[in-house]
Design a protein around this motif. Structure first.
Motif, mmCIF file in Angstrom:
data_model
loop_
_atom_site.group_PDB
_atom_site.id
_atom_site.type_symbol
_atom_site.label_atom_id
_atom_site.label_comp_id
_atom_site.label_asym_id
_atom_site.label_seq_id
_atom_site.Cartn_x
_atom_site.Cartn_y
_atom_site.Cartn_z
ATOM 1 N N ASP A 98 -7.419 28.679 72.564
ATOM 2 C CA ASP A 98 -6.189 29.408 72.881
ATOM 3 C C ASP A 98 -6.456 30.558 73.846
ATOM 4 N N THR A 122 3.318 34.858 68.960
ATOM 5 C CA THR A 122 3.380 33.393 69.073
ATOM 6 C C THR A 122 4.144 32.987 70.330
ATOM 7 N N GLU A 123 5.215 33.697 70.618
ATOM 8 C CA GLU A 123 6.003 33.417 71.818
ATOM 9 C C GLU A 123 5.186 33.685 73.076
ATOM 10 N N LYS A 173 1.967 33.629 73.317
ATOM 11 C CA LYS A 173 0.854 32.671 73.399
ATOM 12 C C LYS A 173 1.252 31.407 74.146
ATOM 13 N N LYS A 174 2.472 30.959 73.962
ATOM 14 C CA LYS A 174 2.934 29.762 74.670
ATOM 15 C C LYS A 174 2.944 30.005 76.179
ATOM 16 N N SER A 175 3.421 31.167 76.571
ATOM 17 C CA SER A 175 3.432 31.510 77.996
ATOM 18 C C SER A 175 2.022 31.724 78.514
#
Length: 654
Positions: free
Chosen positions: A76, A18-19, A21-23
């Motif tokens: 995404d 999840t971390e 994916k943000k980047s």
């Protein structure tokens, strides 16, 4: 259907945490900004869409809640900003092509049954009904993951399909709940009543066609009485027509109400799906058919000329006098009338008014439209069929009239969402031997759609720019629904060489930059590496343009093609993305198949000779992670990260 068991190896794959994916999202946005990308679109047919586990009735639908999750995943991973939907009209068991369907009536086979279990739909279906439809499926359930089973869904002409069976049950439950004055059913019925009033113009004709088909035992109107054949013709007196309609509506009241109810459900679900996708900042383009169904022709019979059909010139069709025989009833363009660039509709004939109504309906449902076979609006190719013989029926050019009608409908319905000076809500398919005049007339006005599958014939972004196209005025895709898959294209040695040489010529393509450091890439034989490099290059090529599209099978690295044009096959219009799409996608990427977006963007930056070394480095690192082994879902990646088991964590975190 071959589901590529040698490709799908579920023990390999690497999802982002999840971390990460943000980047990754920030990385995609940065790369697309550098490349000046304006729109990335996924081509989505309803049958492509996966189902939820335990709710697989052998077909997908864009109306479903699972579609929202699925498209969220596609966004995404690829950064799409729009989807181009396939046609969503009615189909028949003996002709499953969505391009043979209806313009106004949705196909009941794509109604999402699961939504009918919610209070929003008065809980008119029980969740156990869908569960049983999944569990009781008798054919191979693995194949069902990758291929739509139309016989199970809509029937085979002898037995009724599961979709109709469960919709009948839902309709019966709805009426029972309504008779019991249940609040949710009363509320739903209010919407149903409003829907029937708003859509009476097309709905009545569609329902009358169904009722009379039931009456005569056939949808072949040549077998009907002369009076009923021309029920909606001007030659039939208004009072006589009304009496006949009233008579049929009384005789077939239950059938007509059920058919109306199905259309109500479909329109309601499509509207909901559009709102939900728009909330994800994804625009929806509908595929607008050039032709009309038998029911639409019959219900607007004065707009058509008898025994004339749309088709196309094709020297490969010697058995039909070099004509592609589409079999689609052709409009009578002598009744088109006039519509100038100012949008004055006062001089439209009945065919022009019919088209205006059709386009208004489309813009009410979608944010924009993809116009199928748009060249037919400039240089129409019409043929007549007499006793098995086919002859072209010559017609004069039409010029801008139909495009002006389309533009006026968009302006009237979409309002401020339509920019008349930059009408990007309308995409035009302008391919084939008769498309030259249409391309010339609409160049740099409406975006045109092209596939680089024919790059050896100068069908590539670089060549389009040389031909006078401006960036943003064409969409480029590796292939569409009528092309072979990128996986199969990569196996064609001759085509591969031609395309790679073209990209070296036009972009200075450095094939050494297509390689991965990953051990899984390096241990392949040279042929496997060459095919993977080619797939990467072909994806990269379309991202050198401002607007591009891709099919879902290509994104997921599948060999199956959507359709073989001109061939009737059970494999056509059937390929699905499996329910466990997240695991499948990352497994495919780890094996070198599918759209590895950061790798593609890195190479597109190199092909455009943009000085962005640090960005390319970031993209390549993300690409290597996706090409490697590891946990295959975001949830599994989070757990591995927590346990310190990720060997190659993305270092460019926000």
């Amino acid at each position: 259907m071959n589901i590529n068991p040698a490709v799908y190896k579920p023990n390999f794959g690497r999802a982002f945490t999840t971390e990460e994916k943000k980047s990754y999202a920030a990385l995609l946005n940065e790369a697309k900004d550098v490349l000046d990308i304006k729109d990335t679109s996924a081509i989505v047919f309803d049958f492509n869409v996966p189902s939820e586990k335990g709710k697989n009735t052998a077909i997908g639908t864009t109306f479903s809640n699972s579609m929202q999750k699925f498209i969220g995943f596609v966004k995404d991973m690829t950064g799409i900003t729009s989807v181009q939907l396939g046609p969503q009209g009615k189909i028949a068991h003996n002709n499953k092509s969505p391009y043979s369907g209806t313009n106004y009536a949705f196909g009941e086979h794509i109604i999402d049954l699961d939504k009918l279990t919610s209070t929003e739909y008065a809980s008119i279906l029980d969740a156990n009904d869908i569960k049983k439809a999944d569990e009781n499926y008798q054919a191979d359930k693995i194949t069902r993951e990758y291929k739509t089973d139309y016989d199970y869904v809509i029937g085979d002409g002898k037995t009724q399909g599961i979709q109709e069976t469960l919709l009948q049950k839902a309709y019966s439950n709805f009426n029972s709940a309504l008779n019991a004055n249940e609040a949710d059913a009363v509320k739903l019925n209010k919407e149903f009543t409003e829907f029937k009033a708003k859509n009476e113009k097309w709905l009545q004709k569609e329902n009358m066609f169904i009722a009379l088909s039931e009456h005569y035992g056939t949808q072949d109107i040549s077998q009907w009485s002369e009076f009923d054949k021309k029920l909606y013709s001007k030659s039939t007196a208004e009072d006589i027509r009304k009496n006949r309609i009233s008579e049929v509506e009384t005789t077939y009241a239950d059938l007509i109400d059920f058919e109306s109810f199905k259309q109500f459900l479909a329109v309601k679900q499509q509207h909901e799906a559009r709102i939900e996708l728009n909330a994800q900042n994804i625009d929806i383009y509908g595929d607008c058919l050039i032709g009309f169904s038998q029911s639409e022709m019959w219900g607007n019979i004065d707009c058509f000329r008898e025994n004339l059909y749309y088709g196309g010139p094709d020297p490969n069709c010697s058995e039909t006098n070099n004509i592609q025989t589409w079999g689609l009833p052709a409009l009578d363009y002598t009744k088109l009338g006039e519509c100038g660039a100012d949008g004055d509709l006062s001089k439209l004939g009945e065919v022009g008014k019919f088209l205006y109504d059709k386009y208004c309906t489309f813009f009410e449902r979608y944010d924009g439209l993809r116009m199928d076979a748009a060249w037919q609006f400039v240089t129409p190719f019409i043929y007549q069929a007499v006793n098995g013989n086919y002859e072209e029926f010559k017609l004069p050019e039409i010029n801008f009239t139909i495009f002006n009608i389309m533009k006026t409908a968009a302006k009237d319905v979409l309002g401020d969402k339509f920019d008349e000076q930059n009408p990007d809500n309308i995409m035009l398919e302008l391919v084939g031997m008769s498309a030259g005049k249409g391309r010339e007339m609409t160049l740099n006005t409406y975006p045109h759609l092209y596939t680089t599958a024919y790059a050896e014939y100068d069908e590539s972004p670089a060549k389009f720019l040389e031909k006078g196209y401006k960036q943003g005025k064409f969409y480029a895709g590796v292939g569409c629904h009528d092309n072979d898959s990128l996986v199969n294209m990569a196996k064609d040695t001759q085509k591969r060489e031609l395309h790679l040489n073209g990209m070296k010529r036009d972009y200075g393509l450095d094939t050494s930059k297509l390689a991965f450091e990953s051990e899984r890439y390096q241990t392949q034989n040279q042929e496997q590496k060459t095919q993977e490099d080619f797939r990467t290059a072909k994806f990269s090529e379309i991202f050198t343009s401002e607007k591009q599209f891709f099919t879902l099978p290509d994104m997921f690295g599948m060999a199956e093609r959507i359709n073989i044009s001109g061939k009737v096959s059970n494999d056509n219009w059937a390929v699905r993305i499996p329910n466990d799409y997240e695991r499948f996608y990352f497994s495919q990427l780890a094996n070198g198949f599918g759209l590895n977006m950061p790798k593609v963007l890195a190479n597109a930056i190199n092909m455009k000779h943009i000085n962005a070394d640090e960005l390319v480095k970031k993209c390549n690192e993300a690409a290597e992670i996706l090409r490697s082994d590891g946990p295959m879902t975001e949830q599994e990646a989070n757990i591995a990260d927590k346990n310190g088991d990720l060997n190659n964590k993305f270092s460019y975190l926000l």
